[in-house]
Enzyme design. Structure first.
Site, PDB file in Angstrom:
ATOM      1  N   GLU A 146     -10.559  -2.479   4.138  1.00 27.26           N
ATOM      2  CA  GLU A 146      -9.102  -2.069   4.586  1.00 27.26           C
ATOM      3  C   GLU A 146      -8.937  -0.563   4.043  1.00 27.26           C
ATOM      4  OE1 GLU A 146      -6.405  -5.777   5.068  1.00 27.26           O
ATOM      5  OE2 GLU A 146      -6.440  -5.364   2.848  1.00 27.26           O
ATOM      6  N   GLN A 161       4.217   0.740   2.311  1.00 30.11           N
ATOM      7  CA  GLN A 161       4.512  -0.673   3.137  1.00 30.11           C
ATOM      8  C   GLN A 161       5.891  -1.297   2.299  1.00 30.11           C
ATOM      9  OE1 GLN A 161       2.039  -2.394   6.020  1.00 30.11           O
ATOM     10  NE2 GLN A 161       2.492   0.048   5.938  1.00 30.11           N
ATOM     11  N   ASP A 163       0.751  -1.075  -0.228  1.00 29.70           N
ATOM     12  CA  ASP A 163       0.043   0.004   0.124  1.00 29.70           C
ATOM     13  C   ASP A 163       0.826   1.329  -0.097  1.00 29.70           C
ATOM     14  OD1 ASP A 163      -1.503  -2.241   0.729  1.00 29.70           O
ATOM     15  OD2 ASP A 163      -2.141  -1.190   2.587  1.00 29.70           O
TER      16      ASP A 163
HETATM   17  C1  FRU Z   1      -3.824  -3.586   2.642  1.00 28.27           C
HETATM   18  C2  FRU Z   1      -3.142  -4.085   4.007  1.00 28.27           C
HETATM   19  C3  FRU Z   1      -3.713  -3.264   5.168  1.00 28.27           C
HETATM   20  C4  FRU Z   1      -2.471  -3.297   6.055  1.00 28.27           C
HETATM   21  C5  FRU Z   1      -1.259  -3.432   5.364  1.00 28.27           C
HETATM   22  C6  FRU Z   1      -0.395  -4.427   5.711  1.00 28.27           C
HETATM   23  O1  FRU Z   1      -3.562  -4.089   1.479  1.00 28.27           O
HETATM   24  O2  FRU Z   1      -3.550  -5.411   4.392  1.00 28.27           O
HETATM   25  O3  FRU Z   1      -4.748  -3.258   5.917  1.00 28.27           O
HETATM   26  O4  FRU Z   1      -2.273  -2.208   6.971  1.00 28.27           O
HETATM   27  O5  FRU Z   1      -1.667  -3.849   3.902  1.00 28.27           O
HETATM   28  O6  FRU Z   1       0.866  -4.596   5.087  1.00 28.27           O
END
Ligand code: FRU
Length: 495
Positions: free
Chosen positions: A221, A59, A43
């Site tokens: 999410e 991420q 993300d």
């Molecule tokens: C979405 C997610 C979020 C989480 C992150 C973990 O792709 O699952 O909900 O914060 O990725 O890497």
């Protein structure tokens, strides 16, 4: 035991990146899409316009091209196309985030840049997700708040479960700060919560903004809430949303709810909702508003539970971000187009006018490179359907086809390059979307980067996908039923 201190883990990660990034295999690396220098990304996080520059965090697992302990990678840009890589901003190094600094967002306050993210912990098989704050004076080096976690069990109360409580998106309204946070109901459907604060440290629970039905997935999410063109828009990324007609064919989808946010009750009244991108690889979009008041969205150009050849082949990296897209609301739908900076950076190579395709295949050689921009205006007044083959090599091609009767545009990566197998329930070969003609014409804008395609059809629908070809395909070919006139075809590249 060799305990790593907080400072150490961040430094170790940054040192690892510097030392190893030159070893990443460049074969499928993109040319005009944001990627991490090495390792895994998912993300986009903390997308923000700060002191005249755009920042995107993401991420990130720097140590492997697969998902793992989450750090926040970081890049900045003046135009959202040319990126400057910055040191990793957050490492999972505190009791409340040791198992990952999960997704979150950014905001400027008094000249400082604040990040609100999810601290992820798994202790004896039990997951805890709590919202945490970090701050920076220079937009590069961050320190975590001594008050962390700033939104935890006490504030969540009965409104959700601590094991699924993540992805805060922060915004300001008047002189208050708000954040929407993803959560779920006891019936396993999505639920978005709202919290408010005067100072970013002390928070109060405000409301349940919206709850999903079983037809809208088992968990939502990455929420985002903003006002645009007279409507309120709530974006979410649902897990396992069941297919409905041509929509929601991916294992995880992205949805825009268009409606009205009632700030008295804290409830969102939905007027319409739809899938945001109709391709294969688009997830967890996040938006920012810049100094020109543009609402710009960036998403992860990948999806969960999929084979990713750059990982499987040991290339040392995985994942990229989409092109930045400016959003508008029109007829209760979210419309996307690449931001104007993208066009300002297109070098036009050549164009053709009034190209007639009748029946058999018309081939254009050497027009597809790893970086190709195509704009085509296809006039179907005398044609029933056509197929456009992209990145065509001797064996196969990516096929984009349109049928006038059903108005359906289909993108297929069947038998092309490495098979991108995914979760079992997922049909992975093609995606379709209805696109009405405008004055008998279909206008297609196609951005091809090394391993991705983003297609904008009649400035209404978008289809995003990744692909990993085995043999470089440089041809483009057309076939038509009846007589198709390509009123104009422009070919360029993003520089
Ligand atoms: C979405 C997610 C979020 C989480 C992150 C973990 O792709 O699952 O909900 O914060 O990725 O890497």
């Amino acid at each position: 035991m060799n305990l790593t201190t907080a400072e150490d883990l961040l430094q170790e990660a940054n040192r690892y990146v510097e030392k190893n990034k030159a070893g990443v295999n460049p074969r499928y690396r993109h040319q005009f899409h944001l990627m991490a220098p090495i390792g895994w990304i998912n993300d986009p996080n903390g997308v923000v316009y700060y002191k005249g520059e755009y920042h995107v965090f993401y991420q990130h697992n720097p140590f492997d091209s697969a998902w793992g302990p989450m750090f926040w990678g970081h890049a900045k840009s003046k135009d959202l196309i040319h990126w400057q890589e910055l040191p990793i901003a957050l490492a999972p190094d505190q009791w409340y985030d040791l198992d990952g600094c999960f997704s979150g967002s950014a905001i400027e306050k008094d000249g400082k840049l604040y990040l609100l993210y999810t601290g992820h912990r798994v202790i004896d098989g039990q997951t805890y997700q709590r919202q945490c704050l970090a701050v920076s004076d220079d937009g590069i080096h961050f320190s975590k708040s001594a008050h962390n976690p700033v939104i935890a069990e006490e504030l969540l109360g009965q409104h959700g479960e601590i094991k699924d409580f993540r992805d805060p998106k922060i915004f300001q309204k008047g002189n208050k700060y708000y954040t929407v946070v993803a959560s779920k109901t006891p019936q396993e459907t999505g639920r978005i919560l709202l919290f408010s604060s005067d100072n970013l440290t002390d928070w109060q629970f405000v409301s349940v903004v919206l709850e999903g039905t079983p037809e809208q997935g088992i968990m939502w999410e990455c929420p985002d809430l903003f006002h645009l063109d007279g409507s309120d828009v709530l974006i979410i990324s649902p897990i396992q949303m069941p297919q409905a007609g041509l929509e929601y064919h991916n294992i995880s989808s992205t949805v825009a709810f268009i409606g009205e946010m009632d700030w008295q009750t804290g409830k969102f009244q939905t007027e319409n909702y739809h899938e945001i991108d109709r391709g294969f690889d688009f997830y967890a979009p996040q938006t920012l508003e810049d100094d020109k008041k543009r609402r710009i969205m960036i998403a992860w150009m990948q999806l969960w539970d999929r084979a990713i050849p750059s990982h499987d082949l040991g290339h040392g990296w995985s994942g990229a971000m989409t092109l930045p897209r400016e959003l508008k609301v029109k007829n209760q739908r979210l419309i996307q187009k690449p931001i104007s900076e993208v066009y300002a950076n297109i070098e036009y190579l050549y164009g053709v006018e009034n190209l007639v395709v009748a029946g058999e295949s018309l081939r254009l050689k050497k027009v597809m490179g790893d970086n190709t921009y195509l704009q085509l205006v296809c006039d179907l007044s005398a044609s029933q359907s056509f197929v456009l083959e992209l990145a065509k090599n001797q064996e196969s091609a990516i096929r984009l086809s349109y049928d006038k009767g059903s108005e359906i545009l289909t993108l297929s990566r069947e038998n092309f390059g490495y098979a991108l197998l995914g979760a079992e329930k997922e049909p992975l070969v093609s995606r379709s979307v209805q696109v009405p003609l405008i004055n008998q014409c279909l206008t297609l804008e196609i951005f091809r980067d090394t391993a991705s395609l983003e297609i904008f059809a009649n400035a209404l629908e978008t289809l995003t996908m990744t692909f990993y070809e085995k043999t470089a395909g440089q041809e483009m070919a057309f076939e038509a039923e009846g007589q198709l006139t390509i009123q104009s075809l422009e070919i360029g590249r993003v520089i």
